[in-house]
Design a protein around this motif. Structure first.
Motif, PDB file in Angstrom:
ATOM      1  N   SER A  69      10.816   2.902 -77.944  1.00 47.01           N
ATOM      2  CA  SER A  69      12.104   3.206 -78.194  1.00 47.01           C
ATOM      3  C   SER A  69      12.431   3.697 -79.522  1.00 47.01           C
ATOM      4  N   ASN A 114       8.838   0.121 -73.550  1.00 48.40           N
ATOM      5  CA  ASN A 114      10.270   1.103 -73.409  1.00 48.40           C
ATOM      6  C   ASN A 114       9.607   2.507 -73.538  1.00 48.40           C
ATOM      7  N   SER A 164      13.907   6.171 -70.672  1.00 45.18           N
ATOM      8  CA  SER A 164      15.281   5.269 -70.195  1.00 45.18           C
ATOM      9  C   SER A 164      16.078   6.746 -69.604  1.00 45.18           C
ATOM     10  N   MET A 201      12.127   2.261 -67.567  1.00 45.71           N
ATOM     11  CA  MET A 201      12.244   1.376 -68.713  1.00 45.71           C
ATOM     12  C   MET A 201      11.618   0.028 -68.410  1.00 45.71           C
TER      13      MET A 201
END
Length: 244
Positions: A138, A165, A168, A220
Motif C-alpha cells: 500500500s 495489501n 486493490s 486486497m
C-alpha cells in the motif's frame, strides 16, 4: 478515573484464529471500536450492553483518538484490528494517541497480539518461511518509491516474503512491478502462494511460481507469499531450510 485501552489483534479470520486473551478483552470491554468489517469479525463476542462504534477505511487516526477518549471517560475499550494489531494494524496510532495524554491521566494500555495473516497463510502451506520479511504494498501512508526501495533491497536476499495489501481496485500495476524486481535476483521457478481470505470459510490458496503467478487473481484480502531460495516441496508441503 481513566479506564483501560486494549488494542486487540483478532487474527486473520474466524473465531478459531483468535487468541483467548483477544476473546476475553472484547467480551469484557464496555466499548468496542474498529473498522466496520473488523467489528463484524468479532460480532459473536458483542452484547447489547456495549457501546459499539464502526468506522470506515481511511479514518484510522480518528478511531485511535476516539478509543483513547472513551478510555479517558473511565470505560474499558477494545480497539480491534484484524491479524496482529502491531503489524499494519491500529497499535502504533493508538499508542501515539495515548502517549499524548499526560501520564497522570493516561489510561492503562495493553497491546493484545494476534495471529498474522502471513503466518496463518504459511501454515496452510507447511513451513515455508524460516527467515522472512513482511512488506505492505500500500502507498497510502508510504510513497511507492520507498516501498519499491525496500523490495529492491529484499529481492537480493535469501529471505522469504509475505506481501500485504498487494492489489486493490485502484492499485493494479504494483504487483507486476514487484515480480520484475524479484526476477532480477531470484529463480523464476521460486514458489509463490496466493492466499485469499485466510481463516474464513471461503479461504483459497493457489500455489504457483514467481514467473507464472496470476497477478489479476490477487485481491486486497490476499497475502502473497514468496518462498526463499532454500524452500522445497517435501511431500505435499512447502518447507524452508531448518533454522540456524
Amino acid at each position: 478515573m481513566p479506564g483501560a485501552l486494549w488494542i486487540v489483534g483478532l487474527g486473520p479470520g474466524g473465531a478459531d484464529g483468535r487468541t483467548g486473551r483477544a476473546t476475553t478483552a472484547v467480551r469484557e470491554a464496555d466499548a468496542v471500536v474498529g473498522y466496520g468489517p473488523y467489528v463484524d469479525q468479532c460480532a459473536d463476542l458483542l452484547s447489547d450492553a456495549q457501546l459499539v462504534e464502526r468506522g470506515t477505511m481511511g479514518r484510522e487516526e480518528d478511531r485511535a483518538d476516539r478509543a483513547v477518549a472513551l478510555a479517558l471517560e473511565g470505560r474499558r475499550v477494545a480497539l480491534v484490528s484484524s491479524g496482529d494489531t502491531g503489524i499494519f494494524g491500529m497499535a502504533a496510532l493508538a499508542l501515539r494517541a495515548a502517549a499524548a495524554v499526560p501520564e497522570a491521566d493516561r489510561p492503562q494500555v495493553e497491546v493484545v497480539p494476534g495471529v498474522t495473516a502471513g503466518t496463518a497463510a504459511a501454515a496452510l502451506l507447511g513451513a515455508p518461511l524460516g527467515d522472512f520479511a513482511t512488506v505492505s504494498l500500500s502507498d497510502v501512508l508510504v510513497p511507492w518509491e520507498q516501498v519499491e526501495g525496500r523490495l529492491s533491497a529484499l529481492a537480493a536476499t535469501d529471505l522469504a516474503l509475505t506481501l500485504y495489501n498487494p492489489r486493490s481496485r485502484t492499485r493494479t500495476w504494483q504487483l507486476d512491478r514487484v515480480r520484475e524486481l524479484l526476477l532480477a535476483h531470484r529463480d523464476p521457478a521460486t514458489p509463490v502462494a496466493l492466499a485469499t481470505d485466510v481463516g474464513r470459510p471461503d479461504q483459497q490458496v493457489v500455489l504457483s511460481t514467481l514467473a507464472t503467478f496470476d497477478a489479476e487473481a490477487v485481491a486486497m484480502r490476499t497475502v502473497v507469499l514468496v518462498a526463499g531460495p532454500t524452500a522445497e516441496l517435501v511431500g505435499p508441503w512447502l518447507v524452508a531450510a531448518r533454522g540456524r
